[in-house]
Design a protein around this motif. Structure first.
Motif, mmCIF file in Angstrom:
data_model
loop_
_atom_site.group_PDB
_atom_site.id
_atom_site.type_symbol
_atom_site.label_atom_id
_atom_site.label_comp_id
_atom_site.label_asym_id
_atom_site.label_seq_id
_atom_site.Cartn_x
_atom_site.Cartn_y
_atom_site.Cartn_z
ATOM 1 N N THR A 1 39.843 -61.064 31.955
ATOM 2 C CA THR A 1 41.042 -61.539 31.405
ATOM 3 C C THR A 1 42.273 -61.263 32.919
ATOM 4 N N ARG A 2 43.883 -61.509 32.432
ATOM 5 C CA ARG A 2 44.125 -62.259 33.524
ATOM 6 C C ARG A 2 44.582 -61.013 34.450
ATOM 7 N N GLU A 3 44.592 -59.356 34.128
ATOM 8 C CA GLU A 3 44.702 -58.487 34.815
ATOM 9 C C GLU A 3 43.863 -59.079 36.542
ATOM 10 N N ASP A 4 42.184 -59.166 35.637
ATOM 11 C CA ASP A 4 40.811 -59.437 36.755
ATOM 12 C C ASP A 4 41.155 -60.352 37.109
ATOM 13 N N ALA A 5 41.401 -61.761 37.095
ATOM 14 C CA ALA A 5 41.799 -62.929 37.780
ATOM 15 C C ALA A 5 42.861 -62.699 38.743
ATOM 16 N N ALA A 6 43.896 -61.890 38.126
ATOM 17 C CA ALA A 6 45.118 -61.095 39.192
ATOM 18 C C ALA A 6 44.269 -60.326 40.340
ATOM 19 N N GLU A 7 43.458 -59.662 40.119
ATOM 20 C CA GLU A 7 42.778 -58.707 40.895
ATOM 21 C C GLU A 7 42.304 -59.053 42.095
ATOM 22 N N ALA A 8 40.841 -60.375 41.126
ATOM 23 C CA ALA A 8 40.386 -61.507 41.776
ATOM 24 C C ALA A 8 40.753 -62.268 43.300
ATOM 25 N N GLN A 9 42.385 -62.567 42.645
ATOM 26 C CA GLN A 9 43.228 -63.032 43.706
ATOM 27 C C GLN A 9 43.179 -62.471 45.116
ATOM 28 N N ALA A 10 44.175 -61.605 44.170
ATOM 29 C CA ALA A 10 44.521 -60.294 45.240
ATOM 30 C C ALA A 10 43.751 -59.933 46.086
ATOM 31 N N ALA A 11 42.439 -59.794 46.237
ATOM 32 C CA ALA A 11 41.638 -58.933 46.873
ATOM 33 C C ALA A 11 40.881 -60.067 47.951
ATOM 34 N N LEU A 12 41.555 -60.986 47.990
ATOM 35 C CA LEU A 12 40.998 -62.535 48.647
ATOM 36 C C LEU A 12 41.388 -62.487 49.906
ATOM 37 N N THR A 13 43.332 -61.235 49.781
ATOM 38 C CA THR A 13 44.152 -61.207 50.784
ATOM 39 C C THR A 13 43.615 -60.050 51.834
ATOM 40 N N ARG A 14 43.380 -60.074 52.855
ATOM 41 C CA ARG A 14 42.925 -58.660 53.632
ATOM 42 C C ARG A 14 44.088 -58.809 54.415
ATOM 43 N N ASN A 15 44.261 -57.429 54.744
ATOM 44 C CA ASN A 15 44.988 -56.943 55.855
ATOM 45 C C ASN A 15 44.370 -55.710 56.304
ATOM 46 N N VAL A 16 44.529 -56.263 58.002
ATOM 47 C CA VAL A 16 44.125 -54.380 58.384
ATOM 48 C C VAL A 16 44.794 -54.780 59.921
ATOM 49 N N GLU A 17 45.235 -53.723 60.135
ATOM 50 C CA GLU A 17 46.130 -53.044 60.928
ATOM 51 C C GLU A 17 45.857 -52.454 61.877
ATOM 52 N N GLY A 18 45.655 -52.999 63.054
ATOM 53 C CA GLY A 18 45.373 -53.031 64.578
ATOM 54 C C GLY A 18 45.421 -51.496 64.608
ATOM 55 N N HIS A 19 45.811 -50.601 64.571
ATOM 56 C CA HIS A 19 45.430 -49.258 65.099
ATOM 57 C C HIS A 19 44.560 -48.484 64.045
ATOM 58 N N GLU A 20 43.859 -49.306 63.422
ATOM 59 C CA GLU A 20 42.827 -48.148 62.760
ATOM 60 C C GLU A 20 41.604 -49.130 63.099
ATOM 61 N N VAL A 21 41.597 -49.631 63.824
ATOM 62 C CA VAL A 21 40.446 -50.474 64.450
ATOM 63 C C VAL A 21 40.293 -50.352 66.151
ATOM 64 N N GLY A 22 41.023 -49.495 67.032
ATOM 65 C CA GLY A 22 41.709 -49.595 68.111
ATOM 66 C C GLY A 22 42.474 -50.865 68.923
#
Length: 114
Positions: free
Chosen positions: A6-27
């Motif tokens: 579905t279009r929603e599945d494709a949008a979720e897959a696209q969004a999953a390609l951007t990953r954010n990690v805040e430094g405080h979460e991993v020291g």
């Protein structure tokens, strides 16, 4: 895309390609955005941070606005935006844009300007 996707599945897959990690979460003292998209024209609207942001472009190209200047960033380029300088980018295509955005802070702090 298959018929069962579905279009929603494709949008979720696209969004999953951007990953954010805040430094405080991993020291770590930096926060990271790993971006990967093939949507031409996509990218954040004008904003700034109270710290430097560095873009390490691994694949593709995008048009960066940094302060009053525009520059095309391509695979292999490293662009640094000083603290407090308004900036944005738009993916140019064709093909996929992949980059690592390094925020020199352990948390994302963004002032949206448009």
């Amino acid at each position: 895309m298959t018929d069962s996707t579905t279009r929603e599945d494709a949008a979720e897959a696209q969004a999953a390609l951007t990953r954010n990690v805040e430094g405080h979460e991993v020291g770590a003292g930096v926060s990271i955005i790993r971006e990967s998209t093939d949507v031409e024209g996509s990218g954040p609207r004008l904003h700034s941070h109270p710290y430097r942001e560095t873009f390490v472009i691994q694949r593709g190209r995008a048009l960066f606005t940094i302060g009053d200047e525009q520059r095309e960033g391509r695979a292999g380029d490293v662009l640094a935006v000083p603290a407090g300088v308004p900036h944005k980018f738009a993916v140019l295509g064709p093909g996929r844009y992949e980059a690592v955005h390094i925020h020199e802070n352990d948390r994302f702090v963004t002032e949206w300007l448009e």
